[in-house]
Design an enzyme around this catalytic site. Sequence first.
Site, PDB file in Angstrom:
ATOM      1  N   LYS A 177      38.722  48.839  24.753  1.00  0.00           N
ATOM      2  CA  LYS A 177      39.217  47.606  24.145  1.00  0.00           C
ATOM      3  C   LYS A 177      38.057  46.808  23.578  1.00  0.00           C
ATOM      4  CE  LYS A 177      40.842  46.906  28.214  1.00  0.00           C
ATOM      5  NZ  LYS A 177      41.493  46.384  29.452  1.00  0.00           N
ATOM      6  N   THR A 208      44.241  34.044  27.651  1.00  0.00           N
ATOM      7  CA  THR A 208      43.816  35.439  27.817  1.00  0.00           C
ATOM      8  C   THR A 208      43.784  35.934  29.267  1.00  0.00           C
ATOM      9  OG1 THR A 208      41.538  34.676  27.804  1.00  0.00           O
ATOM     10  CG2 THR A 208      42.433  35.474  25.713  1.00  0.00           C
ATOM     11  N   GLY A 210      44.749  37.757  32.270  1.00  0.00           N
ATOM     12  CA  GLY A 210      45.746  38.806  32.500  1.00  0.00           C
ATOM     13  C   GLY A 210      45.923  39.781  31.345  1.00  0.00           C
ATOM     14  N   THR A 211      45.114  39.593  30.286  1.00  0.00           N
ATOM     15  CA  THR A 211      45.242  40.457  29.099  1.00  0.00           C
ATOM     16  C   THR A 211      45.155  41.945  29.435  1.00  0.00           C
ATOM     17  OG1 THR A 211      44.259  38.743  27.727  1.00  0.00           O
ATOM     18  CG2 THR A 211      44.241  40.952  26.833  1.00  0.00           C
ATOM     19  N   GLY A 212      44.116  42.302  30.216  1.00  0.00           N
ATOM     20  CA  GLY A 212      43.902  43.725  30.527  1.00  0.00           C
ATOM     21  C   GLY A 212      45.037  44.296  31.359  1.00  0.00           C
ATOM     22  N   CYS A 213      45.529  43.493  32.310  1.00  0.00           N
ATOM     23  CA  CYS A 213      46.628  43.941  33.176  1.00  0.00           C
ATOM     24  C   CYS A 213      47.879  44.200  32.352  1.00  0.00           C
ATOM     25  CB  CYS A 213      46.924  42.885  34.247  1.00  0.00           C
ATOM     26  SG  CYS A 213      45.476  42.436  35.226  1.00  0.00           S
TER      27      CYS A 213
HETATM   28  O1  PXL Z   1      42.309  40.964  34.973  1.00  0.00           O
HETATM   29  C1  PXL Z   1      41.793  41.664  36.046  1.00  0.00           C
HETATM   30  C2  PXL Z   1      42.469  41.321  37.324  1.00  0.00           C
HETATM   31  C3  PXL Z   1      43.207  42.270  37.959  1.00  0.00           C
HETATM   32  N1  PXL Z   1      43.835  42.049  39.131  1.00  0.00           N
HETATM   33  C4  PXL Z   1      43.760  40.873  39.742  1.00  0.00           C
HETATM   34  C5  PXL Z   1      43.013  39.854  39.150  1.00  0.00           C
HETATM   35  C6  PXL Z   1      42.352  40.072  37.914  1.00  0.00           C
HETATM   36  C7  PXL Z   1      41.593  39.007  37.272  1.00  0.00           C
HETATM   37  O2  PXL Z   1      41.448  37.914  37.755  1.00  0.00           O
HETATM   38  O3  PXL Z   1      42.944  38.674  39.741  1.00  0.00           O
HETATM   39  C8  PXL Z   1      44.452  40.648  41.023  1.00  0.00           C
END
Ligand code: PXL
Length: 455
Positions: A177, A208, A210-213
């Site tokens: 990404k 942004t 939580g974007t990756g999740c």
């Molecule tokens: O965005 C990565 C991530 C994944 N999982 C949890 C998080 C974070 C970022 O803060 O808290 C539980």
Amino acid sequence: MGKYVPIALTIAGSDSGGGAGVEADLKTFATLGVYGVVAITSVTAQNTYEIRAIHDIPPDIVRKQIEAVVDDMGVDAAKTGMLSNSEIIKVVTDVVKRYSFPLVVDPVLRAKSGVELLRPTAIDDLRKYLIPLATVVTPNINEAERLTSIDIRGVDDMKEAAKYLVDVLGAKAAVIKGGHLGGDYAIDVIYYDGVFKEVKTPKISGCTHGTGCVFSAAITAELAKGEGVIRAIIKAKEFVTKAIEWGVKLGKGYCPVNPIAWLEIPAQKYKVLEDLRKAIELLESNSDLVLNYVPEVQMNLVMALPKKYAKDLKDVAGVLGRIVRYGDRIKAVGPPTFGASRHLAKAVLKLMEYHPEVRAAVNIRYSEEVIEVAKRLGYKVSYYDRREEPEEVKRVEGATIPWGIEVALRRINYEAPDIIYHLGDWGKEPMINVFGRDALDAVSKLLRMLKELKK
Ligand code: PXL
């Protein structure tokens, strides 16, 4: 029983702030029409600006969560997010190996605040055990650098790293990404089946966290539905872009993305159009009452999306072609359509800055007796005088209505108005706007006044 909903599993940490982790994953799964199940690896106490505590779940409990759902419901695709430590990585690897569902590995290493979400000593295990099982691995630039030891400065380096993740570390596909790289575009590089592909979208500003999740969960949901790898990634990119654009403005730190915007905006649009349809019907069936109050510029009836989705005129629906005098009755020329009104829509958007729940309006020509009856019925009435419009406001195209609404609101101490009227100016017809929480509410208020007048 035949299975009629795909099931996706997230093996990840919990974010008490609701923006990332399993909370983001579940919203994403649900929005994309997939039933979500979870194996929580770690509980984090966090909000939008800090992580206060991390409590890892015992590895055996992580294992049992995965087994419990797979043994009963079956899983069509899974993802991993925050895994926190080596023992959890090993247990996840061990149990996932026994099943054949596609696995998306989001190699979460640290949060934006810099807090480690995976112990640095565990990166080797992620590389050695889990990445070889990945159908898709989804690092950002920094994660890709740490996994591959390649310095990433541009697309060519991203390609090299993606190829390394597949050819050396053993993932089936890699998507790197590029959102954190400079430039006006977010370029993601995919490597799959010996072929590179770039997915390029304009960078947008927004929330942004939580974007990756959300991105990796969206890929997982699409794989669970049986979509191919490349199409799943492209759809996920589109999905996460919308989630950023319509992020939820809350908290003091990084505000969270909004994965449900994907579904909620179309759903709210449908509700607005339905409400307008019913209100138009009610208005048309009371033609006899309304006919004499149709202004020269004709009528309109508008309703906006809920405040969080109402940015500009295209987010307000009105009657295409307006509501016109048609023989001895009134008639909506076209269907309710988003972006079909300018004047009334502008008034509603301005009013919503102060009263977000007042989302609809209908206009009639000015008449003194309507204003009298409105006051008698207890409606909150205010007005503005176009002749008092300052020259500098007049010079700005489209500024009159917001100015007028502001003036009218100030007059009633910014309380929620039912009616705002103005007396016109040279070439400007005097007008009454009736406001309501929805289109039916606005029309009901109008009809109540006109019925009262007729008595
Ligand atoms: O965005 C990565 C991530 C994944 N999982 C949890 C998080 C974070 C970022 O803060 O808290 C539980």
